[in-house]
Scaffold this motif. Structure first.
Motif, PDB file in Angstrom:
ATOM      1  N   VAL A 154       0.825  -1.207   0.000  1.00 24.08           N
ATOM      2  CA  VAL A 154       0.000   0.000   0.000  1.00 24.08           C
ATOM      3  C   VAL A 154       0.860   1.257   0.000  1.00 24.08           C
ATOM      4  N   SER A 155       1.924   1.244   0.788  1.00 32.32           N
ATOM      5  CA  SER A 155       2.791   2.429   0.860  1.00 32.32           C
ATOM      6  C   SER A 155       3.465   2.709  -0.477  1.00 32.32           C
ATOM      7  N   ASN A 156       3.934   1.672  -1.166  1.00 33.10           N
ATOM      8  CA  ASN A 156       4.621   1.877  -2.436  1.00 33.10           C
ATOM      9  C   ASN A 156       3.657   2.249  -3.558  1.00 33.10           C
ATOM     10  N   LEU A 157       2.526   1.559  -3.620  1.00 33.76           N
ATOM     11  CA  LEU A 157       1.566   1.865  -4.682  1.00 33.76           C
ATOM     12  C   LEU A 157       0.893   3.215  -4.472  1.00 33.76           C
ATOM     13  N   GLY A 158       0.701   3.601  -3.216  1.00 33.45           N
ATOM     14  CA  GLY A 158       0.022   4.862  -2.925  1.00 33.45           C
ATOM     15  C   GLY A 158       0.952   6.016  -2.662  1.00 33.45           C
ATOM     16  N   ALA A 159       2.229   5.886  -2.994  1.00 33.00           N
ATOM     17  CA  ALA A 159       3.177   6.979  -2.767  1.00 33.00           C
ATOM     18  C   ALA A 159       2.869   8.135  -3.704  1.00 33.00           C
ATOM     19  N   PRO A 160       3.117   9.363  -3.249  1.00 37.13           N
ATOM     20  CA  PRO A 160       2.889  10.523  -4.128  1.00 37.13           C
ATOM     21  C   PRO A 160       3.692  10.418  -5.421  1.00 37.13           C
ATOM     22  N   LYS A 161       3.122  10.928  -6.496  1.00 39.13           N
ATOM     23  CA  LYS A 161       3.793  10.872  -7.801  1.00 39.13           C
ATOM     24  C   LYS A 161       5.035  11.751  -7.819  1.00 39.13           C
ATOM     25  N   VAL A 162       4.925  12.926  -7.181  1.00 41.51           N
ATOM     26  CA  VAL A 162       6.055  13.847  -7.134  1.00 41.51           C
ATOM     27  C   VAL A 162       6.659  13.786  -5.733  1.00 41.51           C
ATOM     28  N   LEU A 163       7.891  13.340  -5.639  1.00 39.20           N
ATOM     29  CA  LEU A 163       8.553  13.183  -4.354  1.00 39.20           C
ATOM     30  C   LEU A 163       9.586  14.275  -4.154  1.00 39.20           C
ATOM     31  N   PRO A 164       9.658  14.816  -2.941  1.00 39.87           N
ATOM     32  CA  PRO A 164      10.687  15.831  -2.682  1.00 39.87           C
ATOM     33  C   PRO A 164      12.073  15.211  -2.663  1.00 39.87           C
ATOM     34  N   ALA A 165      13.072  16.079  -2.686  1.00 45.23           N
ATOM     35  CA  ALA A 165      14.456  15.607  -2.685  1.00 45.23           C
ATOM     36  C   ALA A 165      14.775  14.908  -1.370  1.00 45.23           C
ATOM     37  N   GLY A 166      15.559  13.849  -1.456  1.00 47.85           N
ATOM     38  CA  GLY A 166      15.971  13.122  -0.267  1.00 47.85           C
ATOM     39  C   GLY A 166      15.059  11.975   0.111  1.00 47.85           C
ATOM     40  N   VAL A 167      14.012  11.730  -0.697  1.00 40.62           N
ATOM     41  CA  VAL A 167      13.076  10.649  -0.414  1.00 40.62           C
ATOM     42  C   VAL A 167      13.443   9.444  -1.260  1.00 40.62           C
ATOM     43  N   VAL A 168      13.471   8.269  -0.650  1.00 38.83           N
ATOM     44  CA  VAL A 168      13.797   7.039  -1.359  1.00 38.83           C
ATOM     45  C   VAL A 168      12.670   6.722  -2.345  1.00 38.83           C
ATOM     46  N   VAL A 169      13.032   6.566  -3.598  1.00 37.08           N
ATOM     47  CA  VAL A 169      12.038   6.297  -4.639  1.00 37.08           C
ATOM     48  C   VAL A 169      11.514   4.872  -4.472  1.00 37.08           C
ATOM     49  N   PRO A 170      10.200   4.682  -4.366  1.00 38.06           N
ATOM     50  CA  PRO A 170       9.646   3.338  -4.176  1.00 38.06           C
ATOM     51  C   PRO A 170       9.755   2.518  -5.457  1.00 38.06           C
ATOM     52  N   PRO A 171       9.765   1.203  -5.346  1.00 33.08           N
ATOM     53  CA  PRO A 171       9.809   0.358  -6.545  1.00 33.08           C
ATOM     54  C   PRO A 171       8.509   0.469  -7.340  1.00 33.08           C
ATOM     55  N   THR A 172       8.612   0.241  -8.644  1.00 38.42           N
ATOM     56  CA  THR A 172       7.441   0.366  -9.517  1.00 38.42           C
ATOM     57  C   THR A 172       7.083  -0.941 -10.219  1.00 38.42           C
ATOM     58  N   SER A 173       8.065  -1.773 -10.537  1.00 38.41           N
ATOM     59  CA  SER A 173       7.767  -3.024 -11.215  1.00 38.41           C
ATOM     60  C   SER A 173       7.150  -4.033 -10.245  1.00 38.41           C
ATOM     61  N   ALA A 174       6.415  -4.996 -10.807  1.00 39.96           N
ATOM     62  CA  ALA A 174       5.741  -5.994  -9.980  1.00 39.96           C
ATOM     63  C   ALA A 174       6.733  -6.821  -9.180  1.00 39.96           C
ATOM     64  N   GLY A 175       7.836  -7.202  -9.811  1.00 38.41           N
ATOM     65  CA  GLY A 175       8.841  -8.000  -9.114  1.00 38.41           C
ATOM     66  C   GLY A 175       9.475  -7.246  -7.968  1.00 38.41           C
ATOM     67  N   ALA A 176       9.797  -5.977  -8.216  1.00 37.49           N
ATOM     68  CA  ALA A 176      10.417  -5.172  -7.158  1.00 37.49           C
ATOM     69  C   ALA A 176       9.432  -4.917  -6.014  1.00 37.49           C
ATOM     70  N   LEU A 177       8.139  -4.711  -6.352  1.00 38.13           N
ATOM     71  CA  LEU A 177       7.119  -4.518  -5.315  1.00 38.13           C
ATOM     72  C   LEU A 177       6.985  -5.771  -4.443  1.00 38.13           C
ATOM     73  N   ALA A 178       6.958  -6.938  -5.083  1.00 39.09           N
ATOM     74  CA  ALA A 178       6.816  -8.187  -4.337  1.00 39.09           C
ATOM     75  C   ALA A 178       8.046  -8.444  -3.466  1.00 39.09           C
ATOM     76  N   LEU A 179       9.233  -8.158  -4.014  1.00 43.22           N
ATOM     77  CA  LEU A 179      10.452  -8.380  -3.244  1.00 43.22           C
ATOM     78  C   LEU A 179      10.511  -7.471  -2.019  1.00 43.22           C
ATOM     79  N   ASP A 180      10.125  -6.196  -2.207  1.00 43.34           N
ATOM     80  CA  ASP A 180      10.139  -5.256  -1.085  1.00 43.34           C
ATOM     81  C   ASP A 180       9.090  -5.652  -0.046  1.00 43.34           C
ATOM     82  N   ALA A 181       7.930  -6.141  -0.497  1.00 41.30           N
ATOM     83  CA  ALA A 181       6.880  -6.567   0.436  1.00 41.30           C
ATOM     84  C   ALA A 181       7.337  -7.779   1.242  1.00 41.30           C
ATOM     85  N   LEU A 182       7.987  -8.733   0.589  1.00 39.49           N
ATOM     86  CA  LEU A 182       8.492  -9.907   1.298  1.00 39.49           C
ATOM     87  C   LEU A 182       9.562  -9.516   2.312  1.00 39.49           C
ATOM     88  N   ARG A 183      10.446  -8.613   1.908  1.00 33.65           N
ATOM     89  CA  ARG A 183      11.507  -8.176   2.817  1.00 33.65           C
ATOM     90  C   ARG A 183      10.924  -7.454   4.032  1.00 33.65           C
TER      91      ARG A 183
END
Length: 302
Positions: A154-183
């Protein structure tokens, strides 16, 4: 003239002090109001518990999940307000990188925390029901893994489209989303298990039975009133006072009318039985004394 006026002190009016006016009235009203609030709360909780007991497992899990989500959403939104009002860093100071889940204001943060707490509460109850009421570290680990997994998605999919400087960019691909969720889920599960084991270690070393309330605990358990054990302990109603219990004493420790009647009836039944066993002039009777010669199948109501 004023000097010629003689004051008759015996007829003068004496006005009571404020403390004298309120003594015996205001404290009693506050106490009565507190008892009414406590009894109303107990009635609501009793009706809610009865509703949950008579509901299906799906309904019970859904209600628990919704309650956990509401609580988490409130605290998440409050945390978002506090973070939003934080002052900007001084010029030339680079703030540490923040995850995208912590960006977006009170509504976004409240949503993320609501998903995490709601899933944790619901999964914890579901696992407990599926394991026939068994509670150990596995329940918390499974619920925490599911909560962390959903929180990450939810946090990665619902992240704001425009992120301020210094914010870690969330993953966008399905594989990266699943890997981050598992971790994230595994991290939550490991932390929960560690906290459970540490807490269990310290509680097992410090937990000792208070023998002063042994008979009290047995009585309340037999009546299905275990939740009022803390009321007895708070009022210092030990085993030695059980045969002296009155409605006033039970009301003093905020036990509702229904449970009061059950407890007093239980005490009177046992006193009558012990009078037959020991005799009125025999030993001092107490619920802490073993009931010698108790017939098989005896119950307080018999």
């Amino acid at each position: 003239k004023l000097s010629s006026i003689e004051l008759d002190k015996s007829k003068s009016t004496k006005f009571p002090r404020l403390s004298e006016q309120t003594s015996g009235t205001l404290p009693s009203k506050i106490k009565a109001m507190a008892n009414v609030i406590q009894e109303t709360q107990d009635k609501i909780m009793t009706k809610f518990n009865d509703f949950m007991k008579n509901s299906s497992m799906a309904t019970e899990v859904a209600v628990t999940t919704a309650g956990g989500a509401l609580q988490g959403g409130f605290f998440g939104g409050l945390m978002g307000v506090m973070m939003k009002n934080q002052p900007a860093p001084p010029p030339g100071v680079t703030p540490p990188p923040q995850p995208a889940a912590m960006i977006g204001g009170p509504w976004v943060l409240g949503r993320n925390v609501a998903v995490m707490t709601g899933m944790n509460a619901g999964l914890n109850l579901l696992i407990k029901r599926l394991r026939n009421g068994k509670e150990d570290w596995k329940n918390g680990a499974g619920a925490s893994f599911g909560a962390g997994f959903c929180y990450s998605v939810v946090s990665n999919l619902g992240a704001p489209k425009v992120l301020p400087a210094g914010v870690v960019v969330p993953p966008t691909s399905a594989g990266a989303l699943a890997l981050d969720a598992l971790r994230t889920g595994l991290l939550f599960a490991v932390l929960q298990t560690a906290f459970y084991q540490i807490g269990n270690h310290f509680s097992s070393n410090t937990k000792t039975e208070d023998t002063r309330f042994r008979a009290t605990t047995e009585m309340l358990t037999a009546l299905g009133l275990e939740k009022y054990e803390k009321n007895f302990k708070k009022g210092h109603l030990t085993d030695s006072t059980l045969t002296l219990l009155t409605e006033g004493a039970l009301s003093e420790v905020r036990i509702p009318p229904g449970p009061r009647l059950l407890i007093l009836n239980h005490v009177e039944c046992i006193k009558d039985y012990q009078a037959k066993v020991y005799g009125k002039g025999g030993k001092a009777m107490s619920l802490a004394i073993p009931m010698v010669g108790q017939p098989a199948g005896w119950t307080p109501a018999s």
